[in-house]
Scaffold this active site. Structure first.
Site, PDB file in Angstrom:
ATOM      1  N   CYS A   1       0.305   2.203  -0.940  1.00  0.00           N
ATOM      2  CA  CYS A   1      -0.858   2.280  -0.258  1.00  0.00           C
ATOM      3  C   CYS A   1      -1.082   4.257  -0.573  1.00  0.00           C
ATOM      4  O   CYS A   1      -0.323   4.943   0.213  1.00  0.00           O
ATOM      5  CB  CYS A   1       0.471   2.460   0.930  1.00  0.00           C
ATOM      6  SG  CYS A   1      -0.992   2.733   2.305  1.00  0.00           S
TER       7      CYS A   1
ATOM      8  N   HIS B   1       1.857   6.940  -0.283  1.00  0.00           N
ATOM      9  CA  HIS B   1       2.763   5.901  -0.439  1.00  0.00           C
ATOM     10  C   HIS B   1       2.807   5.121  -1.301  1.00  0.00           C
ATOM     11  O   HIS B   1       2.109   4.468  -1.381  1.00  0.00           O
ATOM     12  CB  HIS B   1       3.237   6.068   0.673  1.00  0.00           C
ATOM     13  CG  HIS B   1       3.306   8.116   1.321  1.00  0.00           C
ATOM     14  ND1 HIS B   1       2.761   8.288   2.137  1.00  0.00           N
ATOM     15  CD2 HIS B   1       5.039   8.811   1.184  1.00  0.00           C
ATOM     16  CE1 HIS B   1       3.179   9.437   2.175  1.00  0.00           C
ATOM     17  NE2 HIS B   1       4.492  10.786   2.099  1.00  0.00           N
TER      18      HIS B   1
ATOM     19  N   ASP C   1       6.800  -3.486   0.590  1.00  0.00           N
ATOM     20  CA  ASP C   1       6.862  -4.711   1.806  1.00  0.00           C
ATOM     21  C   ASP C   1       5.911  -5.544   0.676  1.00  0.00           C
ATOM     22  O   ASP C   1       4.599  -5.991   1.443  1.00  0.00           O
ATOM     23  CB  ASP C   1       6.851  -3.983   3.219  1.00  0.00           C
ATOM     24  CG  ASP C   1       5.105  -3.282   3.383  1.00  0.00           C
ATOM     25  OD1 ASP C   1       4.683  -2.637   2.216  1.00  0.00           O
ATOM     26  OD2 ASP C   1       5.428  -2.498   4.400  1.00  0.00           O
TER      27      ASP C   1
END
Ligand SMILES: [Zn+2]
Length: 143
Positions: free
Chosen positions: A119, A105, A109
């Site tokens: 990630c 995903h 951030d």
């Protein structure tokens, strides 16, 4: 026929169990369990299913989350981003454009300048080192 596309049973044969579950069934490996979360060699991370270069070690950073994390894809055209509302969360899934493998995903951030954190599951990736044996040999001969 597209030689890069394989049938489900071909993937099952080619991939290890965790690679198959993650890349073809969109499972998520356990944090700190994969081969690349703490792997810092120079090179490219390619799709475990089809070998398409997806991420470069240049954009890899330690997000402390237990999965390999990247601030940018190697080539934006090799990654598909799909809205994913499973688990009652609004997330963006990333897949290999070429073979549709589930990668992980992307979150917003990450570090500047992209502000993104890709990630990714180690099981969806293979590593191709920039420091190949041939390069090492030729530089040794020059000395
Ligand atoms: Zn692929």
């Amino acid at each position: 026929m597209n030689a890069m596309k394989k049938t489900d049973s071909e993937y099952r044969e080619k991939l290890s169990d965790i690679e198959y579950q993650v890349a073809r069934k969109a499972a998520t490996e356990k944090p700190f369990s994969g081969r690349f979360w703490d792997h810092w060699d120079n090179g490219d991370y390619v799709c475990v299913c089809c070998g398409t270069p997806l991420f470069s070690s240049d954009s890899k950073f330690d997000a402390g989350c237990g999965w390999p994390s990247y601030s940018t894809p190697k080539d934006g055209n090799s990654i598909a981003e799909i809205k994913d509302q499973s688990h009652n969360m609004m997330r963006t899934e990333v897949r290999c454009v070429n073979c549709d493998a589930h990668l992980g995903h992307v979150f917003d951030d990450g570090p500047k300048p992209s502000g993104l954190r890709y990630c990714i599951n180690s099981a969806s990736l293979e590593f191709k080192s920039n420091d190949s044996e041939e390069i090492k040999k030729s530089s040794a001969q020059e000395k």
